[in-house]
Design a protein around this motif. Structure first.
Motif, PDB file in Angstrom:
ATOM      1  N   CYS A  85     -27.468  11.050   4.761  1.00 14.56           N
ATOM      2  CA  CYS A  85     -26.026  11.148   5.038  1.00 14.56           C
ATOM      3  C   CYS A  85     -25.196  10.036   4.403  1.00 14.56           C
ATOM      4  N   GLY A  86     -25.509   9.684   3.180  1.00  9.36           N
ATOM      5  CA  GLY A  86     -24.656   8.708   2.509  1.00  9.36           C
ATOM      6  C   GLY A  86     -25.147   8.395   1.113  1.00  9.36           C
ATOM      7  N   LEU A  87     -24.252   7.793   0.341  1.00 10.60           N
ATOM      8  CA  LEU A  87     -24.575   7.388  -1.026  1.00 10.60           C
ATOM      9  C   LEU A  87     -24.718   5.867  -1.018  1.00 10.60           C
ATOM     10  N   ARG A  88     -25.920   5.389  -1.420  1.00 13.32           N
ATOM     11  CA  ARG A  88     -26.214   3.958  -1.332  1.00 13.32           C
ATOM     12  C   ARG A  88     -26.187   3.343  -2.729  1.00 13.32           C
ATOM     13  N   CYS A  89     -25.359   2.309  -2.893  1.00 13.66           N
ATOM     14  CA  CYS A  89     -25.228   1.622  -4.178  1.00 13.66           C
ATOM     15  C   CYS A  89     -26.563   0.968  -4.543  1.00 13.66           C
ATOM     16  N   ILE A  90     -26.961   1.099  -5.813  1.00  9.00           N
ATOM     17  CA  ILE A  90     -28.268   0.550  -6.194  1.00  9.00           C
ATOM     18  C   ILE A  90     -28.215  -0.956  -6.432  1.00  9.00           C
ATOM     19  N   TYR A  91     -27.002  -1.557  -6.409  1.00  2.00           N
ATOM     20  CA  TYR A  91     -26.943  -2.987  -6.744  1.00  2.00           C
ATOM     21  C   TYR A  91     -27.369  -3.849  -5.550  1.00  2.00           C
ATOM     22  N   HIS A  92     -26.682  -3.689  -4.393  1.00  2.00           N
ATOM     23  CA  HIS A  92     -27.042  -4.494  -3.213  1.00  2.00           C
ATOM     24  C   HIS A  92     -27.182  -3.634  -1.961  1.00  2.00           C
ATOM     25  N   GLY A  93     -27.216  -2.303  -2.156  1.00  2.00           N
ATOM     26  CA  GLY A  93     -27.579  -1.431  -1.045  1.00  2.00           C
ATOM     27  C   GLY A  93     -26.461  -1.018  -0.101  1.00  2.00           C
ATOM     28  N   TRP A  94     -25.211  -1.335  -0.396  1.00  2.00           N
ATOM     29  CA  TRP A  94     -24.144  -0.852   0.484  1.00  2.00           C
ATOM     30  C   TRP A  94     -24.167   0.682   0.474  1.00  2.00           C
ATOM     31  N   LYS A  95     -23.878   1.262   1.655  1.00  2.00           N
ATOM     32  CA  LYS A  95     -23.986   2.722   1.769  1.00  2.00           C
ATOM     33  C   LYS A  95     -22.674   3.306   2.290  1.00  2.00           C
ATOM     34  N   PHE A  96     -22.292   4.460   1.732  1.00  2.00           N
ATOM     35  CA  PHE A  96     -21.002   5.085   2.060  1.00  2.00           C
ATOM     36  C   PHE A  96     -21.215   6.527   2.491  1.00  2.00           C
ATOM     37  N   ASP A  97     -20.497   6.947   3.546  1.00  2.00           N
ATOM     38  CA  ASP A  97     -20.589   8.349   3.965  1.00  2.00           C
ATOM     39  C   ASP A  97     -19.583   9.188   3.170  1.00  2.00           C
ATOM     40  N   VAL A  98     -19.484  10.503   3.488  1.00  2.00           N
ATOM     41  CA  VAL A  98     -18.631  11.387   2.674  1.00  2.00           C
ATOM     42  C   VAL A  98     -17.148  11.014   2.760  1.00  2.00           C
ATOM     43  N   ALA A  99     -16.767  10.316   3.810  1.00  2.00           N
ATOM     44  CA  ALA A  99     -15.365   9.877   3.905  1.00  2.00           C
ATOM     45  C   ALA A  99     -15.135   8.594   3.112  1.00  2.00           C
ATOM     46  N   GLY A 100     -16.229   8.013   2.594  1.00  2.00           N
ATOM     47  CA  GLY A 100     -16.098   6.772   1.826  1.00  2.00           C
ATOM     48  C   GLY A 100     -16.125   5.534   2.702  1.00  2.00           C
ATOM     49  N   THR A 101     -16.488   5.708   3.973  1.00  2.00           N
ATOM     50  CA  THR A 101     -16.591   4.568   4.887  1.00  2.00           C
ATOM     51  C   THR A 101     -17.920   3.860   4.656  1.00  2.00           C
ATOM     52  N   CYS A 102     -17.873   2.534   4.597  1.00  2.00           N
ATOM     53  CA  CYS A 102     -19.114   1.784   4.437  1.00  2.00           C
ATOM     54  C   CYS A 102     -19.866   1.814   5.771  1.00  2.00           C
ATOM     55  N   VAL A 103     -21.055   2.422   5.770  1.00  2.00           N
ATOM     56  CA  VAL A 103     -21.794   2.601   7.024  1.00  2.00           C
ATOM     57  C   VAL A 103     -23.022   1.692   7.101  1.00  2.00           C
ATOM     58  N   ASP A 104     -23.340   1.012   6.023  1.00  2.00           N
ATOM     59  CA  ASP A 104     -24.483   0.099   6.052  1.00  2.00           C
ATOM     60  C   ASP A 104     -24.270  -0.967   4.982  1.00  2.00           C
ATOM     61  N   MET A 105     -24.582  -2.232   5.362  1.00  2.00           N
ATOM     62  CA  MET A 105     -24.382  -3.344   4.431  1.00  2.00           C
ATOM     63  C   MET A 105     -25.568  -4.291   4.573  1.00  2.00           C
ATOM     64  N   PRO A 106     -26.733  -3.869   4.068  1.00  2.00           N
ATOM     65  CA  PRO A 106     -27.960  -4.627   4.329  1.00  2.00           C
ATOM     66  C   PRO A 106     -27.981  -6.009   3.684  1.00  2.00           C
ATOM     67  N   SER A 107     -27.037  -6.281   2.769  1.00  2.00           N
ATOM     68  CA  SER A 107     -27.020  -7.594   2.110  1.00  2.00           C
ATOM     69  C   SER A 107     -26.320  -8.647   2.973  1.00  2.00           C
ATOM     70  N   GLU A 108     -25.756  -8.251   4.116  1.00  2.00           N
ATOM     71  CA  GLU A 108     -25.096  -9.194   5.029  1.00  2.00           C
ATOM     72  C   GLU A 108     -25.959  -9.350   6.289  1.00  2.00           C
ATOM     73  N   PRO A 109     -25.797 -10.466   7.020  1.00  2.00           N
ATOM     74  CA  PRO A 109     -26.589 -10.666   8.244  1.00  2.00           C
ATOM     75  C   PRO A 109     -26.321  -9.541   9.249  1.00  2.00           C
ATOM     76  N   PRO A 110     -27.318  -9.203  10.076  1.00  2.00           N
ATOM     77  CA  PRO A 110     -27.166  -8.074  11.007  1.00  2.00           C
ATOM     78  C   PRO A 110     -25.969  -8.230  11.936  1.00  2.00           C
ATOM     79  N   GLU A 111     -25.624  -9.471  12.295  1.00  2.00           N
ATOM     80  CA  GLU A 111     -24.517  -9.654  13.245  1.00  2.00           C
ATOM     81  C   GLU A 111     -23.143  -9.561  12.568  1.00  2.00           C
ATOM     82  N   SER A 112     -23.116  -9.467  11.233  1.00  2.00           N
ATOM     83  CA  SER A 112     -21.838  -9.439  10.505  1.00  2.00           C
ATOM     84  C   SER A 112     -21.099  -8.119  10.747  1.00  2.00           C
ATOM     85  N   ASN A 113     -19.767  -8.198  10.874  1.00  2.00           N
ATOM     86  CA  ASN A 113     -18.976  -6.959  10.938  1.00  2.00           C
ATOM     87  C   ASN A 113     -18.163  -6.774   9.655  1.00  2.00           C
TER      88      ASN A 113
END
Ligand code: FES
Ligand code: FE2
Length: 426
Positions: A85-113
């Motif tokens: 359910c998303g398109l994940r950038c191959i550079y640092h793994g940010w992931k976007f859903d069909v609305a273009g919302t960033c739904v995952d940012m694995p390159s940042e600490p888990p507690e980061s918003n």
């Protein structure tokens, strides 16, 4: 002829230009549904109105159309992983859903918003009529889909094929409104010697039709009157609809429709969609085959790998001079190839200060005026009515043979038979 200023206004489609803003008030046919055949399939790069985009179909089948570059450090999302359910950038793994919302940012600490602070990079999308439509305009001005006849028939009644043309969208549209070229550019000597239908004979015999061009709420109605038998006229009624649709008169029984969509990729490229449809029955496999591969194909040289024609400026559109002497007016094979040769050959954006328009060019003049009026009105804050009123797109192209005594301009339009034909068939 047009002033250089008006020509610029008419042709420039980028964000922030007057015409670019006008065009952004409408839904844009972006892709065929079949361009994104399967959930989690390969993403597709596309460019519309000068904006680079990426489209993907997610795990649930929903389509997203996003800005082409990742908002992190502008890497191309086209190379991304389409997964879960998303398109994940191959550079640092940010992931976007069909609305273009960033739904995952694995390159940042888990507690980061931080991911919640990145603005969405998607555009509104609808998928209907075998087409993925996208809207690039202001969010609070989202329009209605145009209720063209071909958009409302079942899939089996419709055939869509598209290719990329290397010129501005306006001259591409003009090629469809310039009905008087049919008797020249598309002339086939064999069809002329032995016309298969009376309409073909009338078209060949009357090369200077009389025109009625009526501005309408949806764009323009173009009626061409040709001599038929001594007491009748052959009428062909075509339409231009804001901002990039045309429909062209078909056979006298109205059993088939044909039209085009002319989507500006940028200022100097146009995605040309050819639409064939049957209001009341499925198209046959044979007629679909004939569009690309028959003896007189609509498109003769489409390369599915590139979405372009194999016949092009660099090879003189494969013009055969011997065939030009013996077989056809042009010696170029394929209706769209013939049109593309002349329309691309005008230059990427035709210099309209140099042209000399005659009475046969009334439709072109009318279409330009409608587009310019629309863009100028929007500059004054007047929104285009057609964008939000899909039902304005109901009138369909048609042809008829009518007695000559009904030919007077207004009698013609008020004739009940004409009124019936003007109404959509589905
Ligand atoms: S550029 Fe896309 S995640 Fe870094
Ligand atoms: Fe043509």
């Amino acid at each position: 002829m047009l002033s250089a200023e008006d020509n610029e206004l008419l042709c420039r489609v980028g964000a922030g230009t007057p015409m670019g803003e006008f065009l952004r008030r409408f839904w844009i046919p972006a892709l065929k549904s079949s361009d994104l055949p399967a959930p989690d399939g390969d993403p597709v790069e596309l460019r519309l109105l000068g904006e680079d985009l990426v489209a993907f179909r997610d795990t649930t089948g929903q389509v997203g159309v996003l800005q082409a570059r990742c908002p992190h450090r502008q890497a191309p999302l086209f190379y991304g992983r389409n997964e879960a359910c998303g398109l994940r950038c191959i550079y640092h793994g940010w992931k976007f859903d069909v609305a273009g919302t960033c739904v995952d940012m694995p390159s940042e600490p888990p507690e980061s918003n931080f991911k919640d602070k990145v603005p969405p990079i998607g555009y509104p999308v609808q998928e209907t009529s075998d087409i993925v439509w996208v809207y690039l305009g202001p969010r609070d001005k989202q329009p209605a889909l145009p209720e063209l006849e071909w958009a409302r028939v079942p899939s089996e009644h419709r055939y869509l094929v598209k290719y990329n043309q290397a010129c501005n969208y306006v001259q591409a549209i003009e090629g469809d409104l310039d009905s008087s070229h049919i008797g020249f550019l598309h002339m086939d000597f064999e069809a002329l010697r032995h016309p298969k239908t009376p309409e073909a004979r009338w078209r060949a015999q009357d090369l200077a039709p009389r025109w009625i061009v009526e501005p309408t709420d949806y764009g323009l109605m173009l009626a061409a009157q040709r001599n038929a038998e001594p007491d009748t006229f052959y009428w062909r009624i075509n339409h231009y609809y804001f901002p990039w649709y045309t429909t062209i008169a078909g056979p006298l029984d109205q059993s088939r429709g044909h039209g085009h969509i002319w989507i500006p990729v940028d200022d100097i490229h146009t995605e040309v969609w050819c639409v064939t449809w049957a209001p009341n029955e499925p198209l046959t496999e044979e007629e679909k085959f004939n569009i690309l591969s028959g003896p007189n194909p609509h498109i003769a040289s489409l390369d599915p790998a590139t979405g372009k024609l194999r016949a092009k400026k660099e090879n003189h559109f494969l013009q055969d001079r011997e065939a030009q002497r013996t077989t056809s007016f042009t010696g170029i094979r394929g209706v769209r190839e013939q049109d593309t040769a002349v329309v691309e050959g005008m230059g990427a954006i035709v210099d309209r200060t140099k042209e000399h328009l005659g009475t046969s060019d009334l439709a072109i003049i009318g279409m330009r005026r409608q587009l310019l009026n629309g863009a100028n009105a929007l500059l004054q804050g007047v929104e285009p009515a057609a964008a939000t009123r899909g039902e304005l797109y109901h009138p369909r192209a048609w042809s008829a043979v009518l007695p000559r005594d009904r030919a007077e301009r207004f009698l013609f339009l008020e004739d009940p038979e004409v009124q019936k034909l003007m109404a959509t068939l589905v």
